[in-house]
Enzyme design. Structure first.
Site, mmCIF file in Angstrom:
data_model
loop_
_atom_site.group_PDB
_atom_site.id
_atom_site.type_symbol
_atom_site.label_atom_id
_atom_site.label_comp_id
_atom_site.label_asym_id
_atom_site.label_seq_id
_atom_site.Cartn_x
_atom_site.Cartn_y
_atom_site.Cartn_z
ATOM 1 C CG ASP A 45 5.554 -1.096 -1.067
ATOM 2 O OD1 ASP A 45 5.054 -2.187 -1.388
ATOM 3 O OD2 ASP A 45 5.225 -0.490 -0.031
ATOM 4 C CD1 TRP A 58 0.019 1.761 3.811
ATOM 5 C CD2 TRP A 58 2.070 0.867 3.980
ATOM 6 N NE1 TRP A 58 -0.073 0.617 4.566
ATOM 7 C CE2 TRP A 58 1.168 0.057 4.686
ATOM 8 C CE3 TRP A 58 3.416 0.500 3.940
ATOM 9 C CZ2 TRP A 58 1.565 -1.102 5.346
ATOM 10 C CZ3 TRP A 58 3.819 -0.646 4.592
ATOM 11 C CH2 TRP A 58 2.897 -1.440 5.293
ATOM 12 C CE LYS A 116 -2.956 -4.746 -0.066
ATOM 13 N NZ LYS A 116 -3.634 -4.249 1.098
#
EC number: 2.6.1.1
Length: 396
Positions: free
Chosen positions: A211, A130, A246
């Site tokens: 993460d 990311w 999410k």
């Protein structure tokens, strides 16, 4: 003073959203930013979330400040989701959780805590990863190094190269792993590979930082935590930055968590007091609404059952779109094999498209994707699939 400041480059992902909004073409397709969309192209509020909000509306009695580490029930529920109900680590009180403004906030809290209170100087992230990872750690004064991850030719995890490149990581370095649904490749280690990495990281003395932004989007809530739990079983210390953006669809509520694990309860309490000090100097304490929604759902059996079904529905829709994407590309005459996309996990696919092809998609066809070739499969619908695949075939 300010007139001498040069403009920052546009964010590679959020900047794309600005371009998309300004595009007036009616058939434009947004496969850039990582948000879930349903079959109609909308990002819905989950039914479980609406029900929890209704409950809070009727029962909330105050808007007083939260503590620095947020809602205690939220922390408890987060730990159970990460490590499993009845986990030895939880029972031994070796974990403490701070509620943070999103997963990004959790990463920054972890970075500030490590930079100020430990000898950590370097953080290793996968190549690719990311894009914001580098910015977050650099901003806290930490050096970012990359380890190999992706075999672009075979569209697989290059595990041998990963191990070889991490041989350069030294004791006391932080190694960041994506808990599941690796962003941007969608390719995760197998359980056996996770166990190998966990063993290696104990032997080498790395501090693992997970993460964990997509729990529930690969195979299921429990299955997706296998890698993290393999590490938790072997490591005395680790950190998890997790997000509810999410899996609860709470993107704009900024609901995240930074969970610190240490060898025993006394050590974790001491260390966590410094994590709270880092938070106090940053944003003082977190907002309540989104975390209250999550805690309400996770601690209520009826609401949790609705949420788990909604999460399953989202995961299965993305899997259907992967299959339809591959089939439609083939039908439209793609001159290469895209079947590897079916094996990837989560919202994203690393499509193999070049920067030039991505630019042509945007300029000629109004199809927006990240320059790396990452596409958001959750932005695909049965309605936009044919024009999307025709555009891709045209630029191949």
């Amino acid at each position: 003073m300010f007139e001498n400041i040069t403009a920052a480059p546009a964010d590679p992902i959020l900047g794309l959203a600005d371009l998309f909004r300004a595009d007036e073409r009616p058939g434009k397709i947004n496969l850039g930013i990582g948000v879930y969309k349903d079959e109609t192209g909308k990002t819905p509020v989950l039914t479980s979330v609406k029900k929890a909000e209704q409950y809070l509306l009727e029962n909330e009695t105050t808007k007083n400040y939260l503590g620095i580490d947020g809602i205690p029930e939220f922390g408890r529920c987060t730990q159970e989701l990460l490590f499993g109900k009845g986990s030895a680590l939880i029972n031994d009180k070796r974990a403490r959780t701070a509620q943070t403004p999103g997963g990004t906030g959790a990463l920054r809290v972890a970075a500030d805590f490590l930079a100020k209170n430990t000898s950590v100087k370097r953080v290793w992230v996968s190549n690719p990863s990311w894009p914001n990872h580098k910015s977050v750690f650099n901003s806290a004064g930490l050096e970012v190094r990359e380890y190999a991850y992706y075999d672009a030719e075979n569209h697989t995890l290059d595990f041998d190269a990963l191990i070889n490149s991490l041989n350069e990581a030294q004791a006391g370095d932080v190694v960041l792993f994506h808990g599941c649904c690796h962003n941007p490749t969608g390719i995760d280690p197998t359980l056996e590979q996770w166990q190998t990495l966990a063993q290696l990281s104990v032997e080498k003395g790395w501090l693992p930082l997970f993460d964990f932004a997509y729990q529930g989007f690969a195979r299921g809530l429990e299955e997706d935590a296998e890698g993290l739990r393999a590490f938790a079983a072997m490591h005395k210390e680790l950190i998890v930055a997790s997000s509810y953006s999410k899996n609860f669809g709470l993107y704009n509520e900024r609901v995240g968590a930074c969970t610190l694990v240490a060898a025993d309860s006394e050590t974790v309490d001491r260390a966590f007091s410094q994590m709270k000090a880092a938070i106090r100097a940053n944003y003082s304490n977190p907002p309540a609404h989104g975390a209250s929604v999550v805690a309400t759902i996770l601690s209520n059996d009826a609401l949790r059952a609705i949420w788990e079904q909604e999460l399953t529905d989202m995961r299965q829709r993305i899997q259907r779109m992967r299959q339809l994407f591959v089939n439609t590309l083939q039908e439209k005459g793609a001159n290469r094999d895209f079947s590897f996309i079916i094996k990837q996990n989560g919202m994203f696919s690393f499509s193999g498209l070049t920067k030039e092809q991505v630019l042509r998609l945007r300029e000629e066809f109004g199809v927006y994707a990240v320059a790396s070739g990452r596409v958001n499969v959750a932005g695909m619908t049965p309605d936009n699939m044919a024009p999307l695949c025709e555009a891709i075939v045209a630029v191949l």
